[in-house]
Design an enzyme around this catalytic site. Structure first.
Site, PDB file in Angstrom:
ATOM      1  N   CYS A   1      -0.670   3.694 -10.671  1.00 26.13           N
ATOM      2  CA  CYS A   1      -1.548   2.784  -9.927  1.00 26.13           C
ATOM      3  C   CYS A   1      -3.037   3.031 -10.132  1.00 26.13           C
ATOM      4  CB  CYS A   1      -1.198   2.854  -8.451  1.00 26.13           C
ATOM      5  SG  CYS A   1       0.529   2.403  -8.171  1.00 26.13           S
TER       6      CYS A   1
ATOM      7  N   PHE B   1       0.825  -1.213   0.000  1.00 26.48           N
ATOM      8  CA  PHE B   1       0.000   0.000   0.000  1.00 26.48           C
ATOM      9  C   PHE B   1       0.855   1.257   0.000  1.00 26.48           C
ATOM     10  CE2 PHE B   1      -2.617  -3.363   1.791  1.00 26.48           C
ATOM     11  CZ  PHE B   1      -3.755  -3.252   1.005  1.00 26.48           C
TER      12      PHE B   1
ATOM     13  N   PHE C   1      -7.863  12.447   0.570  1.00 28.30           N
ATOM     14  CA  PHE C   1      -8.209  12.123  -0.817  1.00 28.30           C
ATOM     15  C   PHE C   1      -9.515  12.761  -1.277  1.00 28.30           C
ATOM     16  CE2 PHE C   1      -5.032   9.223  -2.633  1.00 28.30           C
ATOM     17  CZ  PHE C   1      -4.140   9.303  -1.578  1.00 28.30           C
TER      18      PHE C   1
ATOM     19  N   ALA D   1      -9.871  18.284  -4.612  1.00 30.32           N
ATOM     20  CA  ALA D   1     -10.212  18.435  -6.026  1.00 30.32           C
ATOM     21  C   ALA D   1      -9.022  19.036  -6.757  1.00 30.32           C
ATOM     22  CB  ALA D   1     -11.426  19.342  -6.161  1.00 30.32           C
ATOM     23  N   GLY D   2      -8.899  18.766  -8.022  1.00 33.36           N
ATOM     24  CA  GLY D   2      -7.789  19.315  -8.804  1.00 33.36           C
ATOM     25  C   GLY D   2      -7.844  18.786 -10.218  1.00 33.36           C
TER      26      GLY D   2
ATOM     27  N   LYS E   1       2.377  13.678  -9.159  1.00 32.62           N
ATOM     28  CA  LYS E   1       2.121  14.230  -7.822  1.00 32.62           C
ATOM     29  C   LYS E   1       3.459  14.739  -7.288  1.00 32.62           C
ATOM     30  CE  LYS E   1       2.781  10.324  -4.783  1.00 32.62           C
ATOM     31  NZ  LYS E   1       2.193   9.555  -3.715  1.00 32.62           N
TER      32      LYS E   1
END
Ligand code: UGA
Length: 459
Positions: free
Chosen positions: A262, A151, A251, A254-255, A322
């Site tokens: 993944c 994870f 999570f 917004a964007g 990211k």
């Protein structure tokens, strides 16, 4: 314990480094000899905070080695981790060719009784196929298959591996459980929870976790579209929602949507798996559609702010999918750049780490050496990835070098008031735009004569 790791990509290297940190003896192998040569020098083929240091520490301590020879890597390993890629096929189905090949390699070189662990994200049912190969090609040696999904997040991968929220082990026998529980004992001793399930449940739980997180992001992005129309603030809505522990704030940012290796592939793979098993799961298709829509909404916003895209120069800050990574795979920033280029704009990008990878992925993109060079002469500046350092940009200097004072914040990263104070019109995501205050109209020289209720002068 002696551990073999097949596949030295992001997951494989982090797994190898983390297990060495826990005191195990780890041998990694990969088909890419060049990558192994790099690793032997203590370098990683990608940027991941802390990983190089951990690899070097493991190698110095003699607990971590890499070899191109799978026989050497697998000969003594009690546990073998399969960490190879499971890229999407054109229809979204996970391509398991590398997993199959790893199975054959382990069958040929693994030791009798070894536990073969799927670390790669695979569709439920893969372990059965793997067990079949190991049985068929193992020459009488017995192997047990287990699932131990990973994870970790890029950018904080090592920490995620060493401080996991949960360790999930899908097992088919008590012996597998004993062995894997022993492997992770240094972590469970510190209180990191171990969840034990059957193999298919563990396999499915990984896809379900990623798809659910992707759904949260897509939900936030759909809300952003609505907030923009309703004049509400999507981040504040998310704060209110997130204060409910049943929802949680994580999570819901917004964007431009999710990217990387993944989420896009796992949402598609779970949808394909469901379909193959005769259960339509249209929610997953909608999650992916909303994600595409997030980039389209940004394109429309930029076009609207600039009137036309043709001939305009657009600076994109942040090119990786990211922050804290140089990974540009399925980066929304590059999808945006591609769309703007296709619409006739000139696009200049900057990223603290991913410039070179971005240029390779999208050769038409110009890549600048710093944010100010990217912004020079631009008609619009877009924040596409939430790198922390963009918060400290000198907005006045940026304004001075740009052609138009327009900022589109695709990650709601900047301080709106500071952006507007620097003279920009600011287009955030999921919130109405902000414009610098129009200068006050010039004051008349003399006081006008004030009229009374009936228009008669009261002076
Ligand atoms: C993801 C999962 O978070 C990990 O738990 C999982 O192990 C990993 O996939 C994997 O399967 O290997 P990762 O893709 O590295 O990790 O990155 P995330 O931090 O999850 O971000 C994914 C994308 O979602 C990024 O593009 C990010 O910008 C975007 N995102 C994230 C949002 O747009 N909004 C948010 O609120 C959060």
């Amino acid at each position: 314990m002696k551990v073999g790791v097949v596949g030295c990509g992001h997951v494989g290297l982090v797994t190898a480094a983390a297990l060495a940190e826990l005191g195990h003896e780890v041998l990694g192998t990969d088909r890419d000899a060049e990558k192994l040569a790099l690793l032997a020098r203590g370098e990683t083929p990608f940027y991941e905070p802390g990983l190089e240091e951990a690899l070097r520490r493991g190698m110095r301590a003699g607990r971590l080695r890499f070899t191109p020879d799978p026989a050497e890597a697998l000969r003594d390993a009690e546990v073998v981790f399969i960490c190879v890629g499971t890229p999407p096929r054109a229809d979204g189905e996970a391509n398991l060719l590398a997993v199959e090949r790893s199975g054959s390699t382990i069958a040929r070189h693994g030791r009798d009784g070894a536990i073969v662990v799927e670390k790669s994200t695979v569709p439920a049912g893969t372990a059965d196929r793997l067990a079949e190969i190991l049985r068929r090609e193992g020459g009488g040696r017995r192997f047990e298959v287990a699932s131990n999904p990973e994870f970790l997040r890029e950018g904080s991968a090592l920490r995620d591996a060493l401080e996991p929220d949960r360790i999930v082990i899908g097992i088919g026998s008590a012996r597998s459980l004993r062995t894997l529980a022993r492997l992770y004992e240094p972590l469970t001793r510190e209180g990191h929870p171990l969840i034990v399930t059957d193999i298919r449940t563990a396999e499915l739980a990984k896809h379900a976790s990623n798809a659910f997180l992707a759904m949260k992001i897509s939900f936030a992005n759909a809300l952003a579209r609505l907030c923009e129309r309703a004049g509400a603030d999507v981040a504040a809505v998310a704060d209110v929602m997130g204060a409910d522990p049943r929802i949680g704030r994580a999570f819901l940012d917004a964007g431009l949507g999710y990217g990387g290796y993944c989420f896009p592939k796992d949402v598609a793979a779970l949808e394909r798996l469901a379909r193959r098993l005769g259960y339509g799961f249209p929610l997953l298709r909608e999650v992916a559609r909303l994600n595409d829509e997030a980039v389209e909404a940004a394109v429309e916003k930029i076009a609207d702010a600039l009137w036309h895209l043709e001939g305009k120069r657009i600076a994109i800050l942040g090119l990786s999918f990211k922050p804290e990574t140089d990974d540009v795979r399925l980066s929304p920033a590059l999808t945006l750049a591609d769309r703007l280029l296709a619409a006739g704009a000139e696009v200049v990008g900057f990223d603290p780490r991913a410039g070179r990878n971005a240029k390779e992925e999208l050769p038409a993109l110009r890549v600048a050496a710093d944010p100010y060079e990217a912004a020079a002469g631009a008609h619009c500046l877009v924040i596409a990835t939430a790198w922390r350092e963009f918060r400290d940009l000198d907005l006045v200097a940026l304004r001075a070098c740009m052609a138009y004072p327009v900022v589109v914040d695709g990650r709601n990263l900047l301080d709106p008031e500071a952006v507007v104070a620097a003279g920009f019109t600011y287009y955030p995501t999921g919130r109405p735009p902000l414009r610098p205050e129009a200068p006050a109209p010039p004051r008349p020289a003399a006081e006008p004569v004030r009229a009374g209720p009936l228009g008669l002068s009261t002076g």
